[in-house]
Motif scaffolding. Structure first.
Motif, PDB file in Angstrom:
ATOM      1  N   CYS A  61       0.428  -0.856  -0.066  1.00 38.79           N
ATOM      2  CA  CYS A  61       0.230   0.165   0.322  1.00 38.79           C
ATOM      3  C   CYS A  61       0.697   1.472   0.159  1.00 38.79           C
ATOM      4  N   VAL A  62       0.708   2.081  -0.909  1.00 32.14           N
ATOM      5  CA  VAL A  62       1.668   3.220  -1.602  1.00 32.14           C
ATOM      6  C   VAL A  62       0.940   4.559  -0.741  1.00 32.14           C
ATOM      7  N   GLY A  63       1.277   5.291   0.008  1.00 38.21           N
ATOM      8  CA  GLY A  63       0.802   6.690   0.408  1.00 38.21           C
ATOM      9  C   GLY A  63       1.412   7.996  -0.316  1.00 38.21           C
ATOM     10  N   LEU A  64       0.571   8.602  -1.124  1.00 34.40           N
ATOM     11  CA  LEU A  64       1.253   9.537  -2.155  1.00 34.40           C
ATOM     12  C   LEU A  64       0.633  11.262  -1.673  1.00 34.40           C
ATOM     13  N   MET A  65       1.872  12.133  -0.633  1.00 35.20           N
ATOM     14  CA  MET A  65       1.471  12.952   0.169  1.00 35.20           C
ATOM     15  C   MET A  65       2.032  14.225  -0.671  1.00 35.20           C
ATOM     16  N   CYS A  66       1.246  15.021  -2.296  1.00 37.07           N
ATOM     17  CA  CYS A  66       1.786  15.819  -3.054  1.00 37.07           C
ATOM     18  C   CYS A  66       1.850  16.801  -3.200  1.00 37.07           C
ATOM     19  N   ARG A  67       1.591  18.107  -3.410  1.00 35.67           N
ATOM     20  CA  ARG A  67       0.130  19.144  -4.151  1.00 35.67           C
ATOM     21  C   ARG A  67       0.527  18.696  -5.077  1.00 35.67           C
ATOM     22  N   ASN A  68      -0.184  19.802  -6.256  1.00 32.24           N
ATOM     23  CA  ASN A  68      -0.435  19.750  -7.401  1.00 32.24           C
ATOM     24  C   ASN A  68       0.501  19.587  -8.321  1.00 32.24           C
ATOM     25  N   HIS A  69       1.463  18.553  -9.071  1.00 30.79           N
ATOM     26  CA  HIS A  69       2.229  18.985 -10.098  1.00 30.79           C
ATOM     27  C   HIS A  69       2.282  17.790 -11.429  1.00 30.79           C
ATOM     28  N   VAL A  70       2.915  17.943 -11.940  1.00 31.08           N
ATOM     29  CA  VAL A  70       3.602  16.680 -12.584  1.00 31.08           C
ATOM     30  C   VAL A  70       3.834  15.988 -12.334  1.00 31.08           C
ATOM     31  N   ASP A 113       6.153  14.783  -1.989  1.00 32.12           N
ATOM     32  CA  ASP A 113       7.243  16.272  -2.088  1.00 32.12           C
ATOM     33  C   ASP A 113       8.630  16.681  -0.401  1.00 32.12           C
ATOM     34  N   ASP A 114       9.674  17.286  -1.709  1.00 33.67           N
ATOM     35  CA  ASP A 114      11.048  17.489  -0.300  1.00 33.67           C
ATOM     36  C   ASP A 114      10.190  18.128   0.738  1.00 33.67           C
ATOM     37  N   GLU A 115       9.028  19.287  -0.149  1.00 36.22           N
ATOM     38  CA  GLU A 115       9.035  20.210   1.722  1.00 36.22           C
ATOM     39  C   GLU A 115       7.991  19.347   2.753  1.00 36.22           C
ATOM     40  N   VAL A 219      -3.196  21.297 -16.869  1.00 34.82           N
ATOM     41  CA  VAL A 219      -1.853  22.324 -15.810  1.00 34.82           C
ATOM     42  C   VAL A 219      -3.061  22.009 -14.352  1.00 34.82           C
ATOM     43  N   VAL A 220      -1.342  22.617 -14.012  1.00 32.34           N
ATOM     44  CA  VAL A 220      -1.892  22.284 -12.271  1.00 32.34           C
ATOM     45  C   VAL A 220      -1.165  23.439 -11.560  1.00 32.34           C
ATOM     46  N   ALA A 221      -1.448  23.430 -10.446  1.00 30.16           N
ATOM     47  CA  ALA A 221       0.393  24.853 -10.054  1.00 30.16           C
ATOM     48  C   ALA A 221      -0.069  23.846  -8.396  1.00 30.16           C
ATOM     49  N   ARG A 222       1.488  23.810  -7.582  1.00 31.74           N
ATOM     50  CA  ARG A 222       1.711  23.567  -6.497  1.00 31.74           C
ATOM     51  C   ARG A 222       0.924  24.001  -5.122  1.00 31.74           C
ATOM     52  N   ARG A 223       0.366  25.156  -5.765  1.00 31.30           N
ATOM     53  CA  ARG A 223      -0.499  26.017  -4.859  1.00 31.30           C
ATOM     54  C   ARG A 223      -1.736  27.068  -5.592  1.00 31.30           C
ATOM     55  N   PHE A 224      -2.553  27.536  -4.524  1.00 32.82           N
ATOM     56  CA  PHE A 224      -3.488  28.341  -5.682  1.00 32.82           C
ATOM     57  C   PHE A 224      -3.790  29.496  -5.178  1.00 32.82           C
ATOM     58  N   GLU A 225      -3.435  29.783  -6.474  1.00 34.21           N
ATOM     59  CA  GLU A 225      -3.362  31.679  -6.264  1.00 34.21           C
ATOM     60  C   GLU A 225      -4.324  31.820  -7.144  1.00 34.21           C
ATOM     61  N   PRO A 226      -5.532  33.057  -6.380  1.00 31.00           N
ATOM     62  CA  PRO A 226      -6.474  33.096  -8.097  1.00 31.00           C
ATOM     63  C   PRO A 226      -5.828  34.303  -8.823  1.00 31.00           C
ATOM     64  N   GLU A 227      -5.262  35.274  -8.354  1.00 31.19           N
ATOM     65  CA  GLU A 227      -4.149  35.701  -9.825  1.00 31.19           C
ATOM     66  C   GLU A 227      -3.739  34.944 -10.986  1.00 31.19           C
ATOM     67  N   ALA A 228      -3.093  33.902 -10.134  1.00 25.49           N
ATOM     68  CA  ALA A 228      -2.339  33.334 -11.226  1.00 25.49           C
ATOM     69  C   ALA A 228      -3.358  31.928 -11.768  1.00 25.49           C
ATOM     70  N   ALA A 229      -4.133  31.607 -10.794  1.00 22.51           N
ATOM     71  CA  ALA A 229      -5.137  30.854 -11.719  1.00 22.51           C
ATOM     72  C   ALA A 229      -5.790  31.879 -12.660  1.00 22.51           C
ATOM     73  N   LEU A 230      -6.460  33.138 -12.171  1.00 24.76           N
ATOM     74  CA  LEU A 230      -7.041  33.078 -13.807  1.00 24.76           C
ATOM     75  C   LEU A 230      -6.059  33.524 -14.335  1.00 24.76           C
ATOM     76  N   ALA A 231      -4.755  33.830 -14.580  1.00 25.70           N
ATOM     77  CA  ALA A 231      -3.526  34.174 -15.975  1.00 25.70           C
ATOM     78  C   ALA A 231      -3.227  33.014 -16.404  1.00 25.70           C
ATOM     79  N   SER A 232      -3.653  32.087 -15.703  1.00 28.28           N
ATOM     80  CA  SER A 232      -3.826  30.839 -16.416  1.00 28.28           C
ATOM     81  C   SER A 232      -4.608  30.119 -17.259  1.00 28.28           C
ATOM     82  N   ILE A 233      -5.490  30.510 -17.273  1.00 25.32           N
ATOM     83  CA  ILE A 233      -6.561  30.404 -17.947  1.00 25.32           C
ATOM     84  C   ILE A 233      -6.694  31.235 -19.192  1.00 25.32           C
TER      85      ILE A 233
END
Length: 498
Positions: A61-70, A113-115, A219-233
Motif C-alpha cells: 500500500c503506497v501513500g502519495l503526499m504531494c501537491r498539484n504538480h507534474v 514532496d520534499d517540503e 495545467v496544475v499549480a502547487r498552490r492556488f493563487e487566484p490571480e495566477a489561476a485566472l492568468a493561467s486560464i
C-alpha cells in the motif's frame, strides 16, 4: 496501441493508450515543466520498475503526499502500475495525523514532496522524496505489463475525526464513474483544463482521470493563487476550469481591473464541486464568465450524484441540478420511506460508483439499496435542492432551522465577503445560531446590524444570537468550513440573548 492492450483497462493502460494516440500532446504541466504523453508514460514505467525493485508489489500500500504538480501524476501512474493499492494523502496533515492514517490504512511506503520531509519522518513507513523519485525516472529498466491494479483510496474530506478511506477499484471504474459527467458537461477530446482543485481529493482526481482518458492537457499549480489561476486560464486559452467554490469566490474578489484584463474567450466549462456553491456566488460567476458554470453535487462515497447546467443555475441559482446519468437519488424520511416532491428529507444516492465500504471497516447508512449522503434536501420540478448537512440542522424553540438559509441571506450583502453560520447550545431555546462574518475591505458592520438584517428577512428563531467578525474563515483543502474550529472560538457559557 499494442502496449496499451498489454496493460488492459487500468490507469497505466489509459496513459499507454493516450501516449500511442497523442504522443506529443502535453499531458500535464505545472509552473516548472511539462510532460507530453509519451514522456509521462516512459517515465512512469521506469519509476514503477524502481519501486518494484524496492519491494513495492500488489501486496503493498503506497501513500502519495504531494501537491498539484507534474510529479503527482507521474508517480500516481507508476505506483498504480506496480499493482499496489494507492492512498492519496492530504497535504494539510500534521505529523501525528499522518502517522495515524499511515497506521490505519496499512501504508508501507510514502512518496512525498520534499517540503513534507519533516512531516513524514516519523510516519512509520518507508519514505521516498521527490528528489529520489526523479532519480528513479532516469533508470533504464521498465516494469512488465499487468492487466490488473490495486485499489485507489481517497480519504474523506470531513472536518472532524480521522479521515476514512473510500476505496475505488481499478482506474477504469473511476473513469466510468466520472463519465457520468460527460452526459451533461460538454468535455471534448484533447481540451485544455486548468485543475485548481487538489488532486488528492475526489473532485480534482476525477477530472484528472477523465482528462487522461480523452488525451486532455492538465495545467496544475502547487498552490492556488487566484490571480495566477485566472492568468493561467487566459494564457493557456483553457477550455475547462476545475475548482471548488471558495476558489471561485477568491477569483471574483480580485481587483476589477485584474478581472477585466483577463481574457477567457475559450472557456466553455467552469466545473465546481467539493462544497456548497451558494446562490450569490453562482450568480456572480455566471455574470462574470457567462453561461459556463456547472455545479456538481456528490461525495467521496457516492461520487457524482447530480449536475446543474448553466441554464438551470441561471433560473435556480441554489439548485444542485438533476440526477447524473445512471444515478438514482431519493429523498427519504426517518423510516426510510420516499417523500413526495417538495418535501425536505434525507438524501440517498445509488449508482455504479457508490463505494463498497471504508477501508478500515464500516459503511455509510444504506436504505433501499442507496447510500446516505448525510445531507437534507428536496426535489422541485426534477431539480435537487440541498438544505445542508443533517447534523448542521438545529431545533430552536421547537422550529427546524437550517444554517445555510441564513448564510445565503448574509452572503448577498455587499459588505460581506464570506460567512458561516453554525448551531450552538442555548439555555432558552435549546439551540440557536452563531454567525461568523468576514467583511469586504473597508466595510463596517456590527453584530446588531447583522441580527437586524436577518430579523427583517426571516423568522425570529433564525436570527443569530452570537455574531463574530473574522479576517477569514478556517477551511480545509476542498473549501469546506472547519466548523469545529469556529465552535472553539465561542464562549463556553450560554450564548447571550439578542
Amino acid at each position: 496501441m499494442l502496449a496499451a492492450m498489454r496493460w488492459g483497462t487500468t490507469l497505466a493502460g489509459v496513459v499507454a493508450a493516450a501516449a500511442a494516440r497523442q504522443p506529443h500532446r502535453t499531458a500535464v504541466e505545472d509552473e516548472i515543466r511539462a510532460l507530453p504523453y509519451r514522456d509521462l508514460w516512459d517515465r512512469a514505467q521506469r519509476v514503477a520498475a524502481a519501486l518494484s525493485e524496492r519491494g513495492v508489489s500488489p501486496q503493498s500500500c503506497v501513500g502519495l503526499m504531494c501537491r498539484n504538480h507534474v510529479g503527482f501524476v507521474e508517480w500516481l501512474v507508476a505506483a498504480s502500475a506496480t499493482g499496489a493499492d494507492v492512498v492519496l494523502l492530504n497535504t494539510g496533515f500534521a505529523a501525528p495525523q499522518l502517522a495515524d492514517v499511515v497506521a490505519h490504512e496499512g501504508i508501507s511506503v510514502v512518496i512525498h514532496d520534499d517540503e513534507f520531509t519533516d512531516i513524514v519522518a516519523e510516519c512509520g513507513a518507508t519514505t521516498m522524496s521527490e528528489s529520489v523519485m526523479s532519480e528513479f525516472a532516469e533508470t533504464s529498466r521498465k516494469i512488465s505489463p499487468r492487466k490488473t491494479q490495486g485499489r485507489l483510496v481517497i480519504l474523506t474530506s470531513g472536518t472532524t475525526g480521522r479521515p476514512k478511506g473510500a476505496a475505488r477499484g481499478a482506474a477504469p471504474a473511476a473513469v466510468e464513474g466520472v463519465a457520468a459527467l460527460v452526459e451533461r458537461v460538454p468535455f471534448r477530446f484533447a481540451d485544455v483544463q486548468v485543475i485548481a482543485a487538489p488532486l488528492f481529493h475526489g473532485w480534482g482526481l476525477s477530472n484528472l482521470l477523465l482528462g487522461l482518458g480523452r488525451c486532455a492537457t492538465a495545467v496544475v499549480a502547487r498552490r492556488f493563487e487566484p490571480e495566477a489561476a485566472l492568468a493561467s486560464i487566459s494564457a493557456k486559452n483553457a477550455d475547462v476550469f476545475v475548482a471548488v467554490p471558495v476558489m471561485l469566490s477568491r477569483i471574483l474578489a480580485l481587483p476589477p481591473e485584474v478581472l477585466v484584463a483577463a481574457r477567457t474567450p475559450g472557456l466553455r466549462i467552469i466545473a465546481s464541486s467539493g462544497s456548497a456553491l451558494g446562490a450569490k456566488l453562482t450568480t456572480d460567476v455566471l455574470n462574470r464568465f457567462g453561461p459556463v458554470l456547472y455545479n456538481i453535487y456528490g461525495s467521496t462515497e457516492v461520487a457524482v450524484a447530480t449536475i446543474a447546467t448553466p441554464a438551470e443555475l441561471r433560473e435556480h441559482p441554489s439548485t444542485a441540478g438533476r440526477c447524473a446519468f445512471g444515478v438514482r437519488v431519493e429523498i427519504l424520511d426517518e423510516t426510510g420511506q420516499p417523500l413526495p416532491e417538495g418535501s425536505v428529507g434525507r438524501i440517498f444516492v445509488g449508482g455504479a460508483m457508490a463505494f463498497d465500504g471504508y477501508t478500515g471497516g464500516g459503511n455509510k447508512e444504506r436504505q433501499r439499496g442507496l447510500l446516505s449522503t448525510g445531507d437534507l434536501g428536496s426535489f422541485r420540478d426534477g431539480l435537487l435542492f440541498v438544505d445542508g448537512r443533517e447534523d448542521d440542522m438545529i431545533v430552536s424553540g421547537g422550529e427546524n432551522v437550517f444554517p445555510v438559509e441564513v448564510e445565503d441571506l448574509l452572503a448577498h450583502r455587499r459588505d460581506v465577503a464570506d460567512v458561516a453560520v453554525v448551531g450552538v447550545p442555548d439555555e432558552q431555546f435549546g439551540q440557536a445560531l452563531a454567525a461568523f462574518v468576514v467583511l469586504r475591505p473597508g466595510a463596517e458592520l456590527d453584530g446588531d446590524s447583522v441580527r437586524a438584517h436577518v430579523r427583517s428577512q426571516l423568522a425570529r428563531h433564525k436570527v443569530p444570537r452570537h455574531v463574530e467578525f473574522l479576517d477569514e474563515l478556517p477551511r480545509n483543502a476542498t473549501g469546506k468550513v472547519l466548523r469545529r474550529i469556529l465552535m472553539e472560538r465561542l464562549p463556553r457559557s450560554t450564548v447571550a440573548s439578542s
